[in-house]
Scaffold this motif. Structure first.
Motif, PDB file in Angstrom:
ATOM      1  N   TYR A 121      35.530  32.132  46.358  1.00 19.29           N
ATOM      2  CA  TYR A 121      36.948  32.460  46.220  1.00 19.29           C
ATOM      3  C   TYR A 121      37.249  33.255  44.948  1.00 19.29           C
ATOM      4  O   TYR A 121      38.404  33.443  44.594  1.00 19.29           O
ATOM      5  N   ILE A 122      36.201  33.703  44.265  1.00 11.37           N
ATOM      6  CA  ILE A 122      36.414  34.495  43.053  1.00 11.37           C
ATOM      7  C   ILE A 122      36.718  35.940  43.427  1.00 11.37           C
ATOM      8  O   ILE A 122      35.965  36.575  44.169  1.00 11.37           O
ATOM      9  N   THR A 123      37.822  36.469  42.931  1.00  7.52           N
ATOM     10  CA  THR A 123      38.233  37.837  43.248  1.00  7.52           C
ATOM     11  C   THR A 123      37.315  38.832  42.545  1.00  7.52           C
ATOM     12  O   THR A 123      37.162  38.779  41.319  1.00  7.52           O
ATOM     13  N   PRO A 124      36.690  39.736  43.299  1.00  6.55           N
ATOM     14  CA  PRO A 124      35.802  40.730  42.681  1.00  6.55           C
ATOM     15  C   PRO A 124      36.533  41.550  41.622  1.00  6.55           C
ATOM     16  O   PRO A 124      37.676  41.978  41.820  1.00  6.55           O
ATOM     17  N   GLY A 125      35.878  41.750  40.490  1.00  3.94           N
ATOM     18  CA  GLY A 125      36.448  42.558  39.408  1.00  3.94           C
ATOM     19  C   GLY A 125      37.438  41.836  38.521  1.00  3.94           C
ATOM     20  O   GLY A 125      37.914  42.402  37.536  1.00  3.94           O
ATOM     21  N   SER A 126      37.747  40.569  38.842  1.00  5.86           N
ATOM     22  CA  SER A 126      38.696  39.789  38.033  1.00  5.86           C
ATOM     23  C   SER A 126      38.053  39.365  36.721  1.00  5.86           C
ATOM     24  O   SER A 126      36.830  39.434  36.559  1.00  5.86           O
ATOM     25  N   PRO A 127      38.868  38.897  35.744  1.00 12.27           N
ATOM     26  CA  PRO A 127      38.285  38.379  34.500  1.00 12.27           C
ATOM     27  C   PRO A 127      37.258  37.278  34.748  1.00 12.27           C
ATOM     28  O   PRO A 127      36.233  37.219  34.067  1.00 12.27           O
ATOM     29  N   LEU A 128      37.511  36.413  35.742  1.00 13.59           N
ATOM     30  CA  LEU A 128      36.571  35.346  36.057  1.00 13.59           C
ATOM     31  C   LEU A 128      35.265  35.904  36.604  1.00 13.59           C
ATOM     32  O   LEU A 128      34.171  35.455  36.230  1.00 13.59           O
ATOM     33  N   ASP A 129      35.364  36.875  37.481  1.00 12.75           N
ATOM     34  CA  ASP A 129      34.182  37.527  38.045  1.00 12.75           C
ATOM     35  C   ASP A 129      33.360  38.183  36.941  1.00 12.75           C
ATOM     36  O   ASP A 129      32.124  38.034  36.880  1.00 12.75           O
ATOM     37  N   GLN A 130      34.019  38.875  36.048  1.00 17.42           N
ATOM     38  CA  GLN A 130      33.314  39.538  34.942  1.00 17.42           C
ATOM     39  C   GLN A 130      32.686  38.521  33.998  1.00 17.42           C
ATOM     40  O   GLN A 130      31.546  38.690  33.544  1.00 17.42           O
ATOM     41  N   LEU A 131      33.425  37.437  33.700  1.00 16.38           N
ATOM     42  CA  LEU A 131      32.909  36.404  32.811  1.00 16.38           C
ATOM     43  C   LEU A 131      31.661  35.753  33.400  1.00 16.38           C
ATOM     44  O   LEU A 131      30.656  35.543  32.700  1.00 16.38           O
TER      45      LEU A 131
END
Length: 249
Positions: A121-131
């Motif tokens: 459920y992690i959105t691609p390119g989001s801060p969470l995805d990058q982290l």
């Protein structure tokens, strides 16, 4: 008290309130899909209250006061373990060592949304995805530094901490509540994830039909924890549980 292992003088965050709305706001801001949200678990045993919760339960966050019993158990169980040194895409779980004072709530949230079914459920390119992409190849020490120096994570946490229903304590305050996460990995193992421990702890195997709130999931996770505390303390234990699962919307 909950962050006694984090030296005074280190960066400190305003403690995160154990509030599903606040937690949901934070994980959505970081980049988790709105298909998931946090829910209060009002009972671990009452069927009608458990049936009300949307499943599967992808993670549980147990919030409890740090007692002498818990500290003794933690130190004894960790005494035979080496400091965790895992890294890379073959790790069964992503574990974050806590080096920010009063950030156990944030660490618990990160453990919940960067492992198991929540990663879908992690959105691609989001801060969470990058982290997460930055964190996976790093050693636990470097991974902790990544969190410590993340301006986007610090800003998102500050925004969420200001949204609680109660008056937030100062960042340097001594807080005796601690957060521990329980997740099921994609191979069916249940993990206890706590940034104050020496590393992730595999608590046993769950069946395909089990989630972390099922009978077996509780037996390996929150129930084992609470029973140990109740037997040692001889009284009622003050605790709360929130669950990451499908959104009602």
């Amino acid at each position: 008290m909950a962050d006694v292992d984090v030296p005074v003088g280190k960066k400190a965050f305003v403690p995160l309130e154990n509030n599903p709305e606040v937690m949901t706001s934070l994980v959505h801001e970081l980049g988790l899909s709105k298909g998931l949200q946090w829910h209060d678990v009002y009972s671990l045993t009452e069927p009608s209250l458990l049936e009300f919760l949307p499943r599967p339960a992808l993670a549980l966050l147990l919030v409890f006061p740090v007692t002498d019993t818990y500290e003794k158990f933690r130190v004894e169980e960790d005494s035979s373990k080496e400091d965790y040194s895992g890294s890379g895409p073959d790790e069964p779980v992503v574990w974050f060592k806590q080096t920010i004072r009063n950030a156990c709530g944030l660490i618990g949230l990160l453990h919940s949304i960067t492992n198991g079914g929540a990663t879908d459920y992690i959105t691609p390119g989001s801060p969470l995805d990058q982290l997460l992409k930055q964190a996976v190849p790093l050693t636990p020490v470097d991974r902790a530094d990544l969190l410590y120096n993340s301006k986007s994570l610090e800003a998102a946490h500050a925004t969420a901490a200001a949204k609680g229903d109660s008056s937030a304590p100062d960042a340097e305050a001594s807080v005796d509540l601690h957060f521990v996460a329980f997740i099921k990995d994609k191979d069916g193992n249940q993990w206890e994830l706590d940034g104050r421990r020496k590393g992730p702890i595999n608590r046993g195997k769950l069946g395909p039909e089990d989630d972390v709130l099922s009978e077996k999931g509780q037996e390996l996770g929150v129930r084992a924890f609470l029973q140990r505390e109740e037997q040692a303390g001889g009284g009622e234990l003050r605790f709360s549980v929130v669950m990451l699962g499908p959104s009602f919307e």
